[in-house]
Design an enzyme around this catalytic site. Structure first.
Site, short mmCIF file in Angstrom:
data_model
loop_
_atom_site.label_atom_id
_atom_site.label_comp_id
_atom_site.label_asym_id
_atom_site.label_seq_id
_atom_site.Cartn_x
_atom_site.Cartn_y
_atom_site.Cartn_z
CB SER A 49 12.48 -23.16 -30.32
OG SER A 49 13.44 -24.18 -30.21
CG ASP A 191 11.17 -26.65 -29.15
OD1 ASP A 191 10.40 -25.83 -29.67
OD2 ASP A 191 12.40 -26.64 -29.37
#
Length: 287
Positions: A49, A191
């Site tokens: 991320s 993610d």
């Protein structure tokens, strides 16, 4: 024979944490570098991320001090819709099961069903955060984590994955419900921090690991960074795990999307990175 027999090299693991966590992370890296920790020694950089964004920039040649300074001046701003309804949908999906596999698949289904805009908007947001980088950093060191929205499996993209750098970063930053899953390599991705914000387990096989993890625990029944660090340590890996201390948590607050928090979070990270540098240097250098 130890479990790390045959293991070698150093891994730098950069965790996820949204804009505020990313600001803290840049501060830690700058503090470590200024205090003499040679981050260029890393044989691999595993970014999750926000860690994928700054890992890309670090290996692309941007000095940690510059990344840190940009947080202090308000550059690298990113606006994320984290309204109450979005937050509740995320929590409902993440906390609906105590089983890690089911939890992440619930998040994937919620992400696929959400009306969170076109994928092109994710690319538009992330392109300036990569500061014009188009190609993967030279040297083949970068790994970017993402989670298959259907199966819940974690994947680590690299320069040989067939994805552009922007595609890989977008896949690894597609927060469920907030941003749409990213289509790449014939699959849909969310993610990389959905399952583990730290992804230290992907550093297995390296002799030394330095992990900078803004959020030690993912939402839901998933292994936290401290548990993963303990598992690696039990296998004989020399692990240095840096997570926000009390002062940093106070500076960061609870909303990891709050832009106004970034400068203070970055300063707290810098102070912490400077403070742990002495203990880190010996492990990082293999002494």
């Amino acid at each position: 024979m130890g479990e790390t027999d045959g293991a070698s090299g150093t891994a730098l693991v950069l965790g996820g944490g949204g804009p505020v966590g990313g600001a803290w992370l840049t501060g830690v890296l700058a503090g470590l570098a200024e205090a003499g920790v040679d981050l260029d020694r890393a044989d691999v950089v595993i970014g999750t991320s926000a860690g994928a964004i700054f890992g890309s920039r670090l290996l692309g040649g941007e000095p940690p001090a510059e990344m840190y300074e940009r947080q202090l001046t308000g550059a690298d701003r990113i606006d994320i819709d984290s309204g109450l309804s979005t937050t509740l949908r995320f929590l409902w999906a993440a906390l609906g099961s105590r089983d890690p596999d089911r939890s992440v698949r619930r998040l994937g289904r919620a992400a696929l069903a959400a009306r969170s805009g076109p994928e092109s908007e994710v690319f538009d947001v992330l392109r300036p955060l990569l500061r014009g980088a188009v190609d993967w950093p030279a040297g083949g060191k970068l790994r970017i984590t993402a989670v298959d929205a259907v199966t819940g499996e974690v994947n680590a993209f690299d320069a040989d994955s067939g994805l552009t750098l922007l595609e890989a970063v977008a896949a690894g930053c597609a927060v469920p419900v907030v941003w749409p899953p990213i289509t790449a390599a014939g699959r849909r991705w969310i993610d990389g921090g959905t399952r583990s914000t730290g992804t230290l387990h992907l550093a297995r096989g390296y002799e030394r690991v330095l992990a900078v993890t803004p959020i030690p625990s993912a939402v839901g029944p998933h292994p936290d960074a401290r548990r993963q660090a303990a598992d690696l340590t039990a296998e004989g890996v020399a692990v240095t795990l840096v997570t926000p201390d009390t002062a940093a948590r106070r500076a960061m607050g609870r909303d990891m999307t709050a832009d106004a928090r970034r400068p203070d979070a970055a300063r707290a990270g810098h102070a912490q990175g400077t403070a742990v540098a002495g203990a880190t240097t010996g492990v990082w250098a293999g002494r």
